[in-house]
Structure formats: C-alpha cells, structure tokens
Design an enzyme around this catalytic site. Structure first.
Site, PDB file in Angstrom:
ATOM      1  N   GLU A 176      16.621  79.734   8.865  1.00 51.82           N
ATOM      2  CA  GLU A 176      15.205  80.061   9.031  1.00 51.82           C
ATOM      3  C   GLU A 176      14.780  80.135  10.486  1.00 51.82           C
ATOM      4  O   GLU A 176      13.660  80.553  10.779  1.00 51.82           O
ATOM      5  CB  GLU A 176      14.361  79.018   8.294  1.00 51.82           C
ATOM      6  CG  GLU A 176      14.657  78.961   6.796  1.00 51.82           C
ATOM      7  CD  GLU A 176      13.927  77.826   6.101  1.00 51.82           C
ATOM      8  OE1 GLU A 176      13.314  77.000   6.824  1.00 51.82           O
ATOM      9  OE2 GLU A 176      13.969  77.762   4.860  1.00 51.82           O
ATOM     10  N   GLY A 201      27.118  86.611   9.782  1.00 53.82           N
ATOM     11  CA  GLY A 201      26.294  87.072  10.894  1.00 53.82           C
ATOM     12  C   GLY A 201      27.174  87.573  12.020  1.00 53.82           C
ATOM     13  O   GLY A 201      28.332  87.934  11.807  1.00 53.82           O
ATOM     14  N   ASP A 203      28.287  87.150  16.456  1.00 54.45           N
ATOM     15  CA  ASP A 203      28.883  86.128  17.307  1.00 54.45           C
ATOM     16  C   ASP A 203      27.914  84.988  17.599  1.00 54.45           C
ATOM     17  O   ASP A 203      28.337  83.854  17.808  1.00 54.45           O
ATOM     18  CB  ASP A 203      29.363  86.761  18.617  1.00 54.45           C
ATOM     19  CG  ASP A 203      30.595  87.634  18.407  1.00 54.45           C
ATOM     20  OD1 ASP A 203      31.377  87.320  17.490  1.00 54.45           O
ATOM     21  OD2 ASP A 203      30.768  88.619  19.133  1.00 54.45           O
TER      22      ASP A 203
END
Length: 524
Positions: A176, A201, A203
């Site tokens: 979040e 996601g 790096d």
C-alpha cells in the site's frame, strides 16, 4: 555412469499412438513404438522425449470420457480415447522454448487398467515428494503500482494458476506504500511458516524485499549491520522474482529473460542461485545494500534527473535516456546528462581480488552451475566481507577526474544491452567489478556508451579501466553537500544515496534466489 533402475515401464497410449513409457528416479521417458514387419510382428523405438523428474510440476488423473481435470476444472483431451485404453493421467512439466523462456506443457497418457494409472500417479508423486528443495508455502508481495501497474493482474492470471497446479499455497500481500514489504519483513512476517518470499514488481520491489530480509536475518542473529567488523549471516529464505516493473535487471541477469511464467516455473521446481550483496556504508553507518549497479557521476546524474520527472511514469526514462543505471542505453542515450558532460574529482581506493582466477576482461560469462563461483565462494566463505584496510591484501589508490565510477556485482544486462555493463561479472564469487571512466571528450565517452549495446570490448579504451575487487572506498575531493555542482550522487540499484563518500564491501552469497543462473543453451 550407470543408469538408475527403472521404477515403472508400460506401453501407454498418447495421441492414439502406442508409446513405451518409462520412469526412474531421474527422468520420465516416452518412446513411440512402430511396426517393422507385420509378418514377424516386431517393433522398434522411434524417437524419444526425456523429462527430468526435477522439472515435472505435477501429475493428476484425467477423466475417462476425454476430459482432464486441472485445478477443479475439466479440460477436453485433444483426441477421443481409443478403445481398450479407458483410463488416463496427465503430467505437467517444464518445456524450454526460445530465448531462455520456459513453459508449462501437459502430456496425457492413456492406459488399459485403473490400477496401472494409479501406480503411475503414485510413483511420480512419490518421486516429486523426495525433491526437498521445492517450496510448499510462499509469502508473496505484489506492487500494484510498479511498471505499468499490471503486477496484480500478472500474478493472478499467469502465476497463481501455476502455483495452484503445483500445490503451492501463497499468502499474498498487496503493498500500500513505499517500503511496505521491507517493513513487514523486518517486524511482522513469521518467516518460519514460509519456504520463500516472492516479490511481484520491478527492481525497486526486489530491493525492498532484499533489505527487509537481510535486516531481519541480522537482527535475529544478533548482528549489528552498522559495524564493519561484523560478518553478516546468509539469509535462510530464498527470494523469488516475478518481473512486473519498468526494469527487471536482477531477474534478467539471473534467469536470462524477463518473463513471469518462466520465473514462476523456476520457483515451482525449487531452483537456487546464490547472489553476492554489497553493503554501502558512510561514517560507520549502513546506507543500503546493492546487488546490481552502484554508479557515481554519469549514472547518478541520470537517476537524479529521472527522479525529478517521476510524475511522468515510465516515459520519464526515455526523457532522461538511461534507465536509471540498469538498462545501459535507451534510445536517447541519456542525452541531457551526456550533453552536460560533468566530471567529478575524487579518490578511489580498492582491494583487488587477487585470489580469484578470472578478470573482468577474460570474456567468460557466469552461467548456471558456474564452477568459478562455486570454487571462489568455498575459498572465501559465504557472508564474508573484507573488514579492514589493514586485513590482508595490498590496497590501491587512484586519484583523478571521473565521468563515472561504477561497481557492477552482476553483468547488469537487459534486452537492450545483452552484454551489460560488465559482461564477465559473476553472480556469486564474492567480488564486484569496479569500472572507472576518466575525464575524456564527449565523442570518446559516446564510444564507450555505445559499446554497451555491441559485441565490442567496452573496456578497451585508454580512459577506461576495470578492476575485480573485494572492497572499495570513494571520497570526493570537495564538498558532498546535496545539490553541490562539484559533487554527484550515487545510484544504488535505482535509489539515490544521501552521501558521496562511501565504503563498499562485498558479502559473498548473502542471499539465494529461486533461479539457476542463465543456461548455456535455450533450445526452441
């Protein structure tokens, strides 16, 4: 070497043809049977497919009416079962396709007897249960905003079904805020419940997980990370990377491709790739950890310019030209930073890795099962790091004016630069490649940058030198106040460091990834 004894061998039906199917503890093999003479009723084996047991994902029953059951849903078989073979089972396994990509493939065998089917399912599952390196419970962090904001979608559509098929349970946390994953790992996560931590996601997300996991491991072991003389404890939990960011340098450098399905399959089969980690300190305080690129000068300036345009999203990388020090060149080649042509004065002192066999210019590449990483890590020790300037080896000192001071702990390759910043860098030998680019003309510097995207030796230039080191320090000649034009910033895996004066040490194989290194051959 003797072949392992057969566990099972039967004639089974596959796509309405009879195959001899054999299982031993190492592989599953099926070979087509073809008639040679109707009179003599002899047969011969024509072609074969061999699948290592370690690359079988799962086995399940298939319905007798021509439907295969997958994760609770029924799937039609490609052909109607032939008479006499009313029972079927499906094996899911890894298949290599082009450019280091892996895919999950299904093969459905039909047999004449229910007991034979159950025997095959039981035997394959028994062999899979003996593969102790496979994860069963994972902690997954998803960055919903990284890259183009597709992390959650990528996980749900491409990764979660594969985990379910392989009977892997996952506790999923959608982050979040920035450093949500890092803070959760440091304090709240019950790591004893999990066989690994997965980040979905880019790096930046991997860096969060890295810092959280390393910090948690040191805290639990009573190690003070700020003290140079302390040896860091290797992390016991492996990290998986599902690429879903603007840049995925670490994934590309350890798998060979940025592909979510390939990375998920490496996690499922339980691959392990050790990875060196650099600790960056200033005045006896830990600043950050790094696994790919640490860059001062050109790469630091590119990142600083890019951060001013963060509101633009991924398109900001094309404006700045460089992909924050991970993609070595983009279409405009860091035009603004390149035209500024800033150089910085300073002193670099380093401890050469004289005890390793290779060098940054030896044209060798780190590949799956790298013998050099294995040999050097055994001699040096995992988690180890040179602790003081007076402890072993002869330090070298270089003073001058630099356009760039870079340290590459891996090749830093990417699709646009397949060789990377240092093509011969190794993932797990306890060293980093220190690249010094001295002040030169714009034309000469451009030659160096362009060589990152070509087969030419990017170090074969009079103003470039490269050293394989265990540790190095950098001190700017003048003030390191933020925004001072005579001082640059360090780009540490895409994050800006607050100080220019740093002390960098390499910790050999401090973490492990769910990967196996880049394989030599990726057969289509």
């Amino acid at each position: 070497m003797e072949k392992p004894p057969r566990l099972l061998s039967h004639h089974l039906l596959l796509k309405n043809r009879v195959y001899e199917v054999t299982l031993n503890c190492a592989q599953l093999t099926w070979m087509k049977k073809q008639r040679v003479s109707r009179t003599l009723q002899k047969s011969c084996k024509v072609g074969s497919v061999c699948v290592p047991v370690c690359e079988i994902l799962a086995v399940r029953e298939a319905d007798v009416e021509g439907r295969g059951k997958t994760g609770g849903r029924w799937q039609r078989l490609s052909r109607r079962p032939a008479e006499g073979y009313p029972y079927a089972f499906t094996v899911s396994y890894v298949e290599r396709v082009k450019q280091h990509r892996w895919r999950c493939r299904d093969v459905t065998f039909q047999c004449a007897d229910r007991a034979v089917r159950q025997q095959w399912i039981h035997s394959i599952r028994d062999q899979l249960s003996k593969l102790t390196g496979r994860p069963r419970h994972l902690l997954v962090y998803i960055n919903p905003h990284g890259g183009r904001g597709r992390g959650k979608q990528i996980y749900e559509e491409k990764v979660a079904p594969l985990f379910s098929r392989a009977s892997i349970s996952a506790s999923v946390i959608v982050t979040e805020r920035a450093n949500h994953a890092r803070d959760h790992l440091k304090t709240d996560a019950d790591l004893k419940k999990y066989d690994g931590v997965v980040c979905v996601g880019g790096d930046g997300m991997f860096s969060e997980v890295l810092h959280g996991l390393v910090s948690r491991t040191q805290r639990d072991a009573g190690v003070d990370q700020n003290r140079r003389e302390q040896r860091l404890v290797p992390c016991p939990v492996r990290i998986g990377i599902i690429p879903a960011g603007s840049t995925d340098c670490v994934c590309y450098g350890t798998v060979g491709v940025n592909d979510p399905v390939t990375s998920a399959l490496h996690i499922i089969v339980g691959d392990t790739q050790p990875l060196d980690v650099c600790s960056i300190r200033h005045a006896d305080a830990l600043l950050r950890y790094s696994v790919s690129l640490l860059g001062y000068g050109f790469y630091g300036d590119v990142l600083t310019d890019s951060e001013r345009r963060r509101w633009m999203g991924p398109v900001r990388y094309d404006v700045s030209g460089e992909l924050v020090g991970k993609d070595t060149l983009r279409d405009r080649k860091g035009l603004k930073t390149f035209l500024a042509h800033n150089y910085y004065e300073g002193t670099v002192s380093f401890l050469p890795a004289t005890d390793v066999a290779g060098s940054p210019r030896d044209k060798t590449t780190c590949r799956a099962g790298c013998s050099r990483c294995l040999k050097d890590s055994q001699a040096y020790g995992t988690g180890n790091c040179v602790r003081g300037r007076d402890q072993g080896g002869d330090w070298r000192v270089i003073r001058g004016k630099f356009l760039a001071v870079n340290a590459a702990s891996m090749s830093c390759a990417c699709p646009r630069s397949p060789g990377g910043l240092s093509p011969s860098a190794h993932l797990a030998d306890g060293t980093t490649d220190l690249i010094l680019v001295r002040k030169c003309s714009r034309a000469s510097f451009l030659r160096h940058l362009l060589r990152h995207t070509s087969p030419q030796d990017q170090f074969d230039l009079s103003f470039v030198e490269v050293h394989r080191v265990r540790r190095f320090c950098f001190t700017p000649r003048r003030s390191e106040r933020q925004g001072d034009p005579v001082c640059s910033s360090w780009n540490c895996d895409g994050e800006i460091l607050p100080h220019a004066s740093v002390d960098v040490g390499v910790h050999c194989q401090l973490i492990r990834l769910f990967a196996r290194g880049i394989e030599d051959i990726a057969t289509p």
